[in-house]
Enzyme design. Structure first.
Site, mmCIF file in Angstrom:
data_model
loop_
_atom_site.group_PDB
_atom_site.id
_atom_site.type_symbol
_atom_site.label_atom_id
_atom_site.label_comp_id
_atom_site.label_asym_id
_atom_site.label_seq_id
_atom_site.Cartn_x
_atom_site.Cartn_y
_atom_site.Cartn_z
ATOM 1 N N ASP A 149 -13.802 7.681 9.579
ATOM 2 C CA ASP A 149 -13.561 7.783 11.028
ATOM 3 C C ASP A 149 -14.415 8.849 11.729
ATOM 4 O O ASP A 149 -14.891 8.620 12.841
ATOM 5 C CB ASP A 149 -12.077 8.048 11.312
ATOM 6 C CG ASP A 149 -11.213 6.815 11.092
ATOM 7 O OD1 ASP A 149 -11.762 5.745 10.742
ATOM 8 O OD2 ASP A 149 -9.976 6.920 11.265
ATOM 9 N N HIS B 214 -1.809 6.748 5.854
ATOM 10 C CA HIS B 214 -2.518 6.533 7.121
ATOM 11 C C HIS B 214 -2.434 5.062 7.548
ATOM 12 O O HIS B 214 -2.182 4.748 8.706
ATOM 13 C CB HIS B 214 -3.982 6.941 6.992
ATOM 14 C CG HIS B 214 -4.184 8.386 6.665
ATOM 15 N ND1 HIS B 214 -3.954 9.388 7.575
ATOM 16 C CD2 HIS B 214 -4.595 8.988 5.520
ATOM 17 C CE1 HIS B 214 -4.229 10.566 7.011
ATOM 18 N NE2 HIS B 214 -4.620 10.342 5.769
ATOM 19 N N LYS C 7 -7.215 4.070 19.276
ATOM 20 C CA LYS C 7 -7.770 3.536 18.026
ATOM 21 C C LYS C 7 -6.984 2.326 17.542
ATOM 22 O O LYS C 7 -7.550 1.303 17.153
ATOM 23 C CB LYS C 7 -7.774 4.611 16.929
ATOM 24 C CG LYS C 7 -8.390 4.093 15.619
ATOM 25 C CD LYS C 7 -8.163 5.002 14.441
ATOM 26 C CE LYS C 7 -8.616 4.296 13.168
ATOM 27 N NZ LYS C 7 -8.253 5.026 11.956
ATOM 28 N N SER D 108 0.855 -1.196 0.000
ATOM 29 C CA SER D 108 0.000 0.000 0.000
ATOM 30 C C SER D 108 0.885 1.238 0.000
ATOM 31 O O SER D 108 2.030 1.190 0.446
ATOM 32 C CB SER D 108 -0.887 0.014 1.246
ATOM 33 O OG SER D 108 -1.612 1.219 1.346
ATOM 34 N N ASN D 109 0.327 2.332 -0.499
ATOM 35 C CA ASN D 109 0.979 3.636 -0.355
ATOM 36 C C ASN D 109 0.087 4.588 0.429
ATOM 37 O O ASN D 109 0.315 5.791 0.455
ATOM 38 C CB ASN D 109 1.315 4.233 -1.731
ATOM 39 C CG ASN D 109 2.582 3.606 -2.314
ATOM 40 O OD1 ASN D 109 3.578 3.440 -1.614
ATOM 41 N ND2 ASN D 109 2.529 3.245 -3.592
ATOM 42 N N ASP E 84 -7.200 -5.165 2.826
ATOM 43 C CA ASP E 84 -8.286 -4.434 2.179
ATOM 44 C C ASP E 84 -9.331 -4.249 3.261
ATOM 45 O O ASP E 84 -9.682 -5.190 3.968
ATOM 46 C CB ASP E 84 -8.863 -5.188 0.988
ATOM 47 C CG ASP E 84 -9.784 -4.286 0.162
ATOM 48 O OD1 ASP E 84 -9.445 -3.092 0.013
ATOM 49 O OD2 ASP E 84 -10.823 -4.758 -0.316
ATOM 50 N N HIS F 124 -10.407 -2.439 13.686
ATOM 51 C CA HIS F 124 -10.506 -3.623 12.830
ATOM 52 C C HIS F 124 -9.123 -4.070 12.363
ATOM 53 O O HIS F 124 -8.831 -5.255 12.287
ATOM 54 C CB HIS F 124 -11.420 -3.323 11.640
ATOM 55 C CG HIS F 124 -11.118 -2.048 10.910
ATOM 56 N ND1 HIS F 124 -11.013 -0.825 11.545
ATOM 57 C CD2 HIS F 124 -10.878 -1.793 9.595
ATOM 58 C CE1 HIS F 124 -10.734 0.105 10.665
ATOM 59 N NE2 HIS F 124 -10.642 -0.449 9.475
ATOM 60 N N ARG F 125 -8.260 -3.074 12.067
ATOM 61 C CA ARG F 125 -6.902 -3.397 11.614
ATOM 62 C C ARG F 125 -6.087 -4.024 12.751
ATOM 63 O O ARG F 125 -5.367 -4.991 12.562
ATOM 64 C CB ARG F 125 -6.230 -2.130 11.073
ATOM 65 C CG ARG F 125 -4.947 -2.377 10.314
ATOM 66 C CD ARG F 125 -4.556 -1.173 9.444
ATOM 67 N NE ARG F 125 -5.477 -1.013 8.342
ATOM 68 C CZ ARG F 125 -6.318 0.017 8.195
ATOM 69 N NH1 ARG F 125 -6.332 0.998 9.068
ATOM 70 N NH2 ARG F 125 -7.124 0.084 7.171
ATOM 71 N N GLU G 117 -4.900 -3.847 -9.444
ATOM 72 C CA GLU G 117 -6.325 -3.524 -9.539
ATOM 73 C C GLU G 117 -7.116 -4.316 -8.513
ATOM 74 O O GLU G 117 -7.008 -5.541 -8.422
ATOM 75 C CB GLU G 117 -6.858 -3.848 -10.944
ATOM 76 C CG GLU G 117 -8.294 -3.401 -11.149
ATOM 77 C CD GLU G 117 -8.842 -3.771 -12.514
ATOM 78 O OE1 GLU G 117 -10.028 -3.469 -12.759
ATOM 79 O OE2 GLU G 117 -8.097 -4.358 -13.334
#
Length: 201
Positions: A157, A12, A177, A8-9, A71, A182-183, A41
């Site tokens: 958020d 956050h 947080k 990912s880029n 994701d 969830h992360r 994609e």
């Protein structure tokens, strides 16, 4: 020290993942930091399909490093799980948080609190430097509030409210947080696997 490339880029997400994994002796790098310029994609129908596709595509281009892809998104009960996998581009333009929030709130206008129940979902796929694939999913339940609250966080958020904490994600400090999100819940499920990978070093 083992390397872990986050597929990912999204700055956050990178910050959150680095903070959550800081207790391990792992060098966590974004695609940009690793010098990888590949756009995968996201055409899966589930969060896990997208996460695994990103991890496996990036893994083809690297050596001696783990690849972690996630994701994640918001699922609202009364909207049959929307925005779901389209969370980042719900209003049509990828990553336009303001428009995404506005569209969601317009769809929920007049709905009761019970109908505004929602959850954040994070699917993660980790591929080890030896090619072992691990899949986990974390969730956190809350509800949507009709006005933005708080200045922290990103995405949905400011309107994702957690009744037990009496605040939105955007009203929380990053430590809180990142300990309940969830992360964080997905990464907690990965911890035993990460420990095993570290022992193999």
């Amino acid at each position: 020290m083992k390397k872990l490339i986050v597929a990912s880029n999204n700055e956050h997400k990178i910050v959150e993942i680095k903070e959550i994994l800081s207790k391990y002796s792992i060098e966590v790098l974004s695609l940009k930091e690793a010098g990888i310029n590949i756009e995968v994609e996201e055409d899966g129908t589930t969060f896990m399909e997208n996460a695994y596709k990103k991890a496996s595509e990036i893994h083809k281009f690297i050596q001696n490093a783990m690849v972690l892809a996630d994701d994640s998104g918001l699922m609202v009960e009364c909207l049959d799980g929307a925005p779901g996998v389209y969370s980042a581009r719900f209003a049509g333009e990828h990553g336009n948080d303001k428009k995404n929030n506005e569209k969601l709130l317009s769809l929920l206008k007049g709905k009761s609190d019970e109908e505004k129940k929602a959850k954040f979902v994070c699917a993660m796929a980790l591929i080890s430097d030896k090619g072992k694939a691990i899949r986990v999913q974390g969730e956190i339940n809350g509800m949507i509030v009709c006005e933005k609250r708080g200045k922290s966080g990103f995405g949905y958020d400011p309107i994702f409210y957690l009744p037990e904490y009496k605040m939105t994600f955007a009203q929380m400090d990053s430590h809180l947080k990142n300990s309940i999100s969830h992360r964080a819940n997905a990464l907690k499920k990965l911890e035993d696997e990460i420990k095993n990978l570290m022992e193999d070093e």
